[in-house]
Design a protein around this motif. Structure first.
Motif, short mmCIF file in Angstrom:
data_model
loop_
_atom_site.label_atom_id
_atom_site.label_comp_id
_atom_site.label_asym_id
_atom_site.label_seq_id
_atom_site.Cartn_x
_atom_site.Cartn_y
_atom_site.Cartn_z
N VAL D 160 7.45 0.67 85.39
CA VAL D 160 6.45 1.33 86.23
C VAL D 160 5.47 0.35 86.84
O VAL D 160 5.00 0.54 87.95
CB VAL D 160 5.72 2.42 85.41
N HIS D 161 5.17 -0.72 86.11
CA HIS D 161 4.13 -1.60 86.63
C HIS D 161 4.63 -2.87 87.29
O HIS D 161 3.91 -3.48 88.06
CB HIS D 161 3.14 -1.95 85.52
N GLY D 166 9.01 1.04 90.36
CA GLY D 166 7.82 1.52 89.65
C GLY D 166 6.63 1.61 90.57
O GLY D 166 5.87 2.57 90.55
N LYS D 167 6.48 0.58 91.40
CA LYS D 167 5.37 0.62 92.35
C LYS D 167 5.55 1.79 93.31
O LYS D 167 4.59 2.48 93.67
CB LYS D 167 5.28 -0.70 93.10
N VAL D 172 4.07 7.08 95.28
CA VAL D 172 4.44 8.47 95.53
C VAL D 172 3.49 9.39 94.77
O VAL D 172 3.06 10.43 95.28
CB VAL D 172 5.90 8.72 95.10
N SER D 173 3.14 9.01 93.56
CA SER D 173 2.27 9.88 92.78
C SER D 173 0.90 9.99 93.44
O SER D 173 0.25 11.02 93.36
CB SER D 173 2.13 9.36 91.35
N HIS D 174 0.50 8.96 94.13
CA HIS D 174 -0.83 9.00 94.72
C HIS D 174 -0.84 9.72 96.06
O HIS D 174 -1.73 10.53 96.34
CB HIS D 174 -1.35 7.58 94.89
N ASP D 175 0.13 9.44 96.90
CA ASP D 175 0.11 10.00 98.25
C ASP D 175 1.52 9.92 98.83
O ASP D 175 1.98 8.85 99.22
CB ASP D 175 -0.88 9.20 99.10
N LYS D 176 2.20 11.06 98.86
CA LYS D 176 3.61 11.05 99.26
C LYS D 176 3.79 10.61 100.70
O LYS D 176 4.69 9.84 101.01
CB LYS D 176 4.21 12.44 99.06
N GLN D 177 2.92 11.12 101.57
CA GLN D 177 3.11 10.78 102.98
C GLN D 177 2.85 9.30 103.24
O GLN D 177 3.62 8.64 103.94
CB GLN D 177 2.19 11.63 103.85
#
Ligand SMILES: Nc1ncnc2c1ncn2[C@@H]1O[C@H](COP(=O)(O)OP(=O)(O)OP(=O)(O)O)[C@@H](O)[C@H]1O
Ligand SMILES: Nc1ncnc2c1ncn2[C@@H]1O[C@H](COP(=O)(O)OP(=O)(O)OP(=O)(O)O)[C@@H](O)[C@H]1O
Ligand SMILES: [Mg+2]
Ligand SMILES: [Mg+2]
Lengths: 324, 369, 234, 293, 255
Positions: D160-161, D166-167, D172-177
């Motif tokens: 993930v890191h 992972g990045k 994606v988790s923060h802002d899909k668009q």
């Protein structure tokens, strides 16, 4: 809009009384046999549960998944009054509901600083703590539960209290207090900046919600003779949550429709064993996929809706005509 | 009501209800009991039925929930017009609906609800007219095991480790303790688990420190298997004792034969018994379902035997007469013994004490009430 | 280089774009101005595939990219700096930049791009390990631009890059845009600050309620009385 | 002291199971912000697949484990595609309800398929017991689970890191668009998340099935719930947090049972949970980020 | 005595001193501006004034009474209302409900009145409705009363936020970038509106804005903040020509 419409209110009252009367007559004469009675009772209890949870989850926007815990408090509280103190039913119900309300206050105050899923876990935890405590108190029957509770609830009680619950919560929601409650769901920071005491209204939603859950618990205890801690586990909380979301968070009529629908569904699938839950599960998924906002969204069911819809259609046609 | 009786007397078939746990946390029990009961009803129907009528067995799922159980019973009585109800398998779910049945004057025969309160109202001490059972009750089983541990195993101290969510388990524990203490033994510890648990080592470590002569473990085989296995891993080598909830071939699979050495339990019957009735039943059951019947299945079968016998003796197959016939049950040959019901509607039957040797149940003694 | 041909876009029942056509020639700055809710953002989002038009076509370098997934369009050399910056707030600056080069597999090339970005925005280098969410508005805007540059786009869409910035930063941003263009990046710029936008652009379009109502040479638009009245404050 | 050490070992070994399940939970949770209530049931399916491979097909441990992880990865991706993906734009609670639906579906679908009774694993991993300081016992299975948990935690943390996928997941988790504008394929990224999360659940299922030697269709409910609690306790979406939360929960349970009253284990565990949350409202490792106004 | 006076107000986040020793003083009826580079601490100052953040030190006095330590809703009850830099409307509710919520603290009936629908409820609701409609008229939003707030165009949403703040019947109004995202024409209309409500309601207004045409156009007094500290105070003309302000904020050839 703001004059008291006595005529309309009276009309609704008349309709309700008529409905009650017809069902009561049919029950008394056996046209509706006890199986129907039992499911009517369950529907009533589920409506009270769903509408009261909707106040917390739907209108206030707090994610609570421990509603069955409050129901348990009300059920045991009320049952103790009739069983051990031999006091009248109405007092028992009131005691159970108030006790549940007090628990709501106890849960609400410390957990209010939690948000979203953290709050959900805390409420789930409280539900399980309440159940875990009950299991360990022999005075109220421990894991056996309490049995021999007199069957004091009946169609009339349930109907009256369901109507009362719906009216109280609907009147609350459709007032400045309700708007204050809803504003917290919409944007807590803005609500606070607009002079809303958010803590007060969050606790109030919790207390009112758990009070009515307790009432439902008391009715449950006095219709089904026995109560057991396991009846009030987190799966029961999920059931209530499902009704609220399915009906539409923030729609009282939605909760009512979902409570009626799911109760009937559950009853009609009884002979299918494991398959019934598979069907139930598929239904949940399909409904959510097609109506993610729930059956009613945040709207209320009313006859006006249909009128408005047809107006919308006209409007649309009008719009497209201009477009061409 | 009156309608129901009339219908039962006239119809071409006799409808018997089943109120069982087909889903939820004790779905295994309900399923086994229904399998057992169905097996017997099919036999009866194949042999021409009872009172010249075919039996129709309508089972509904109570989701292992007491409220659902009341709901199911109401439906069986008012929609399906049954003349009697079998079930449920646990005392809790049975207690959930007996009042509904009593109010509607429909007899209930529980296959395996062992709690005394099921047939006798604890508040008034009055026998519940319409409620019967096919199994022995907790006090009997608890007492039997207390006697056995003191007399045969020379135990002076015991720890009780119960399933905290099971009235059955708690009932057995209570009567074991009463009898054990009355005869001069000491209970050095009381612990509990919940059926969802997987890991019991923390409590077992504590129990080990108490150093008891025996550990009474009145639970169901799935947890018992894990407990015995983990207990032995921790070096607990004293006997584990239990009740009929242990009875399943799964017990040995879960715990492993070695761990089960030196464990004993009381039971209605043993699938290893050489009694011809048992042998025949086990064979039939295996033939139909492909697995060895546990005691839930055997009791389900026996409940079916008792109810059919009662219908036969009732003459007209009305609920009222069936109830009377059930109360008068005497010397009916079933899988778990020759059954008669006593004044409290409990079968008079002894208990087999079985020892687990190399993963097999070995018949140790038979204790009569 | 980019051609939008009569697109219509709906949000549910709302008809947001009612037939917009525009062209962005290679090497130019084209600006799109218009009131709030006119449909500027929607147009940009449609171009880069975040929204599908109901009818109409989008061509990028003469290839039809209508309905192509955003990540594919980005692969072809078209990137957007979205409205409101939309940086990845809980990641440090350098990871934001790395993500900008997500499609570039060549490690060396990525490192070089990063060098260039840091050179252009030294502030970002100073703070490269700081979480992006804790940057000030102007710094976030630089990061958003830098992130877009990591993919070395040939066409860059900018959606209100000056929003919420102090006058001094607004000037800086515009000079960066100009510089980028001079170095060969074609730019489609959406701005509220019509005056500034038109003064650096070659060509301009005025959008009103989902339609293009005026188009032409940027200098001409700047002088046009209609534009002056509606968008330049009289 | 000996007893205390034994209890600590008990707690850690119980906790490592919660942690193992919680890892996949928290990962999916962190990336798609969905409480995937079906995670516990994927764990159950994983256990059944392991059972099927070892008991019916007679495979040995490792192929069975890998097969189960692979099939569950596919299952996870399928569930996401069918039940969650259409709801990405919908209110989160809608996806939560479908997750409950999927959970019930897997539980009772499995019950229909294989019946409600318990199944037992064959002895695929011979058991070895060690005695420390005289009477403290540890088994090789406990050690295996602990080691696997820690290894997977490190692996996940690395994925993930440090890796590009992972990045992409975090973006994606923060802002899909915005992620799409970087050229990230959101659908593939989310599928990868579910595939990894579900295969972790499957690994847990097989290991736990072998460790306790008994599986049933409802076995996922409680560990699923506890793992969820562990994930929240550690801070939602934080991988080391999930592991710590799992260990903490296991140790608390062991200590309450060992030194308090086993009857009060669950209530006490939940009370501790709530106290921790009241003190640290975003979990042990979570930062209580106040929304910037 | 000043209506609102801020004395040596400071706050730090971890090591960062976002605002240090801020002093402001507003008389009844003042219309003042607060400007400064991005990240200077302007919004943070508003957040302290409205109780969202607790200052590390310093005092805020309204009419001589301290506001420090009060909750945001209590400060609102004392007469301070605000808008937000990122619009925070109750976006799924109707325009008029947004205003009615803001009227909540002036509601004329209690909980019992609402639940039992006592006569006071109906008159109270009517009063709230009428007052809300009046405000909407002022803000030219009355034809959108039943529209959902989120469906309004951006400019109207900004206006609605101001109207909503007005509904709490404040004495001091704090506006955080009210013209952000507006075009020059809309900004111009907004200027008129701000002047008009200040006059009509006798309000005291403090506003943050990066659009110099608005700030210079309506504010009589301007505070300039940089790195959390006031670097200049004065009339628009003073500020326009202040070299420090030009260097830190306006840039060369200030418009
Ligand atoms: N997600 C959405 N759902 C529904 N309507 C939308 C959505 N996004 C935009 N709209 C509507 O579409 C129209 C065009 O919006 P758009 O954001 O493209 O305008 P804009 O020109 O970029 O405005 P601004 O200057 O405020 O950024 C507006 O009426 C807006 O309300
Ligand atoms: N809750 C917080 N935690 C940590 N830092 C914060 C917090 N709130 C604000 N800051 C920091 O304080 C400084 C001032 O921020 P503020 O939002 O007040 O700036 P501003 O003057 O309003 O800028 P802009 O004009 O860009 O809106 C910034 O560096 C910001 O990162
Ligand atoms: Mg826009
Ligand atoms: Mg600001």
């Amino acid at each position: 809009m703001f004059e008291r419409k006595l005529g309309k209110q009276f009309g609704i009252l008349l309709l309700l009384v008529a409905f009650w009367g017809v069902v009561e007559f049919m029950l008394k004469t056996g046209i509706l046999n006890p199986f129907y009675e039992l499911n009517l009772i369950l529907i009533g209890i589920n409506i009270i549960l769903a509408v009261s949870l909707n106040l917390i989850n739907g209108f206030n926007g707090q994610f609570s998944i421990g509603h069955a815990g409050f129901m348990a408090v009300g059920a045991y509280g009320a049952a103790i009054i009739t069983l051990k103190a031999q006091l009248p039913f109405a007092m028992a119900l009131l005691f159970g509901a108030v006790l549940a309300g007090i628990f709501g206050l106890l849960v609400g105050l410390p957990t209010l600083r939690l948000r979203g899923d953290y709050l959900a876990i805390a409420t789930l935890g409280f539900g399980e703590i309440i159940r875990g405590m009950i299991v360990n108190i022999d005075y109220i029957g421990g894991a056996y539960g309490l049995s021999g509770i007199p069957k004091l609830a009946n169609w009339t009680w349930i109907f009256a209290l369901t109507v009362l619950t719906v009216i109280v919560i609907a009147n609350f929601v459709n007032s400045t207090h309700g708007r204050a409650t809803i504003s917290i769901r919409e944007n807590e920071i803005a609500a606070e900046a607009m002079g809303i005491n958010t803590t007060k209204y969050k606790v109030m939603a919790f207390v009112i919600g758990s009070f009515f859950a307790g009432l439902a618990g008391g009715l449950h205890a006095h219709y089904f003779y026995t109560i057991q801690p396991n009846t009030f586990n987190f799966l029961k909380s999920f059931d209530i949550l499902v009704m609220v979301v399915l009906g539409g968070q923030g729609s009282i009529t939605g909760s009512i429709i979902a409570a009626v629908g799911l109760t009937i569904l559950s009853a009609s699938l009884q002979s299918l064993a494991a398959l019934r839950l598979v069907i139930y599960a598929l239904l949940l998924i399909v409904i959510m996929l097609f109506r993610p906002q729930g059956l009613m969204g945040t709207k209320e069911f009313s006859l006006k809706m249909f009128r408005k819809k047809s107006k919308d259609k006209e409007g649309k046609q009008h719009g497209s005509a201009v477009g061409q | 009501g009156g309608g129901g009786e009339q219908k039962a007397a006239d119809a071409k078939e006799i409808v018997i209800g089943g109120n069982f746990e087909m889903s939820g946390n004790v779905a295994t029990f309900g399923t086994a009991a229904v399998n057992g009961a169905k097996l017997y009803f099919e036999e009866v129907n194949a042999a021409g039925g009872v009172l010249d009528k075919q039996i129709k067995f309508v089972t509904l799922d109570n989701k292992s929930d007491a409220t659902e159980s009341a709901n199911v019973a109401t439906r069986l009585i008012t929609q399906d017009k049954v003349v009697a109800i079998l079930g449920a398998t646990t005392s809790g779910n049975t207690l959930g609906y007996i009042q509904v049945a009593a109010d509607n004057k429909i007899p209930v025969l529980s296959s395996s609800a062992t709690n005394p309160d099921v047939t006798v109202d604890p508040n008034t001490k009055a026998v519940r007219d319409y409620i019967f059972r096919a199994c022995f009750i907790d006090p009997f089983q608890g007492t039997v095991m207390a006697n056995f541990s003191m007399q045969d195993l020379q135990a002076k101290t015991a720890v009780i480790y119960v399933d905290n969510q099971s009235p059955y388990s708690k009932g057995l524990a209570q009567f074991f303790e009463e009898s054990f203490v009355k005869q001069g033994g000491t209970i050095v510890g009381r612990e509990a688990y919940v059926p969802e648990d997987q890991d019991f080592k923390a409590t077992l470590t504590k129990i080990k420190g108490m150093n008891p002569d025996v550990i009474y473990l009145p639970g169901y085989y799935e947890q018992v298997g894990k407990i015995v296995k983990q207990g032995r891993e921790l070096g607990i080598d004293v006997p584990f004792l239990g009740g009929d909830g242990w009875d399943s071939p799964k017990l040995a699979e879960i715990a492993g034969p070695a761990a089960l050495a030196g464990t004993f339990f009381s039971n209605h019957y043993s699938s290893e018994q050489d009694d011809p009735n048992v042998v025949a039943f086990v064979e039939k059951y295996k033939g139909k379902y492909g697995e060895t019947p546990d005691s839930m299945a055997a009791l389900g079968y026996d409940a079916a035997v008792l109810i059919v016998e009662a219908i036969k003796n009732s003459g007209d197959g009305t609920p009222e007469k069936i109830k009377e016939a059930l109360a008068a049950t005497k010397d009916v040959q079933a899988v778990t013994g020759k059954l008669s019901l006593d004044a409290n509607h409990n079968p008079i039957k002894g208990a087999a004490i079985l020892e687990m040797v190399d993963g097999k149940q070995v018949y140790k003694t038979y204790v009569n009430p | 280089m980019l051609k939008v041909d009569d697109i219509h876009v709906y949000y549910g029942a709302i008809h947001a774009i009612k037939g917009i056509s525009l062209e962005v020639p290679q090497g130019k700055i084209v600006t799109l101005i218009g009131a709030n809710g006119a449909g500027k953002t929607t147009t940009l989002n449609t171009i880069c595939g975040l929204i599908k038009p109901k009818t109409g076509k989008v061509y990028f370098e003469d290839k039809d990219i209508t309905g192509v997934a955003t990540q594919e369009i980005v692969k072809r050399g078209l990137t957007q700096v979205p409205e409101g910056r939309r940086i990845f707030a809980n990641m440090p600056i350098y990871e934001n930049l790395e993500l900008g080069a997500y499609l570039k597999k060549d490690k060396k090339e990525v490192a070089e791009s990063m060098e260039r970005v840091y050179k252009r925005f030294p502030r970002l280098l100073e703070r490269k390990n700081q979480l992006a969410g804790s940057l000030s508005g102007g710094e976030q805007q630089m990061l958003a631009m830098g992130r877009a540059l990591m993919s070395k786009p040939r066409l860059l869409l900018l959606d209100e890059p000056s929003m919420g910035l102090s006058p001094i930063l607004v000037k800086e941003i515009f000079s960066i845009i100009k510089e980028l263009n001079e170095q060969g990046t074609t730019i489609l710029l959406v701005e509220q600050n019509a005056k500034m936008a038109l003064s650096i652009a070659h060509k301009g379009y005025v959008v009103e309620t989902g339609r293009i109502v005026l188009a032409g040479d940027a200098k001409e638009l700047l002088e046009s009385p209609e534009v002056k009245k509606a968008y330049l404050g009289g | 002291m000996e007893v205390f050490l034994q209890q600590l070992i008990n707690g850690v070994s119980l906790g490592s199971i919660y942690a193992l399940i919680a890892l996949g939970y928290t990962m999916v949770y962190g990336i798609v912000q969905l409480i995937n209530f079906a995670h516990g049931d994927v764990y159950m399916v994983g256990a059944y697949l392991g059972f099927f491979a070892t008991a019916i097909l007679g495979w040995s441990f490792l192929p069975a484990l890998l097969m189960s992880m692979f099939v569950c990865a596919c299952l996870g991706v399928t569930i996401e595609k069918l039940a969650y993906k259409p709801l990405r734009m919908a209110p989160r609670i809608a996806a939560l309800i479908t997750a409950i639906g999927v959970s019930l579906f897997l539980e009772y679908g499995m019950m229909l398929l294989v019946g409600p009774q318990v199944r037992t694993f064959p002895q695929v991993l011979t058991e070895v017991q060690w005695k420390l300081f005289g009477s403290i016992t540890v088994t090789n299975r406990q050690v295996i689970i602990l080691v696997v948990t820690i290894a997977l935690m490190l692996l996940l943390q690395y994925i993930v890191h440090k890796t590009m996928i992972g990045k992409a997941m975090r973006a994606v988790s923060h802002d899909k668009q915005a992620a799409q504008l970087m050229g990230i394929n959101v659908n593939n990224t989310i599928s990868a998340t579910f595939a990894i999360g579900s295969s972790l659940a499957a690994a847990a299922g097989v290991l736990v099935g072998i460790y306790y030697n008994a599986i049933n269709p409802l076995m996922g409910i409680m560990p699923g719930l506890k793992a969820f609690v562990a994930a929240v306790l550690g801070g939602i979406g934080i991988i080391p947090g999930a592991m710590t939360g799992g260990f903490l929960l296991g140790i608390v349970e062991a200590m309450v049972s060992g030194y308090g009253k086993s009857l009060y284990r669950d209530p006490v565990a939940f009370i501790i949970l709530i106290i921790i949350l009241i003190v640290k409202p975003a979990g042990l490792f979570g930062k209580n980020i106040r929304e910037k106004v | 005595m000043a209506l609102l006076s801020v004395n040596n107000l400071s706050i730090s986040f971890g090591g960062l001193k976002a605002v240090s020793d801020l002093n402001l003083s507003l008389e009844q009826g003042d219309l003042a501006g607060l400007i400064g580079p991005n990240g200077a601490g302007k919004t943070t100052a508003f957040n302290m004034l409205t109780g969202v953040y607790l200052p590390t030190s310093g005092d805020i006095l309204l009419d001589g009474k301290s506001l420090v330590g009060l909750k945001p809703y209590q400060i609102n009850h004392r007469g301070v209302a605000r808008t937000f830099q990122n619009i925070r409307l109750f976006s799924d509710l109707t325009v008029i409900d947004n205003l009615k919520i803001a009227y909540h603290s002036h509601a004329k009936y209690g909980l019992l009145g609402a639940i039992a629908r006592l006569p006071g409820f109906y008159s109270g609701e009517k009063e709230m409705h009428d007052k809300s409609m009046e405000l909407l008229k002022i803000f030219k939003l009355d034809n959108k009363a039943e529209e959902l707030a989120k469906n309004l165009p951006y400019g109207e949403q900004r206006r609605l936020e101001i109207a909503r703040a007005m509904a709490t019947q404040p004495r001091v109004l704090l506006l955080d970038e009210p013209a952000a995202g507006m075009n020059p024409q809309e900004t111009h209309d907004l200027m008129e509106l701000i002047r008009w409500i200040r006059h009509e309601f006798g309000l005291t207004i403090l506003l943050i804005e990066h659009d110099m045409s608005l700030v210079m156009g309506v504010c009589e007094k301007i505070y300039v903040l940089d790195y959390g500290q006031i670097i200049a105070v004065g009339t628009p003309d003073d500020i326009r020509n202040n070299p420090r302000v030009i260097e830190a904020y306006l840039g060369e050839e200030a418009s």
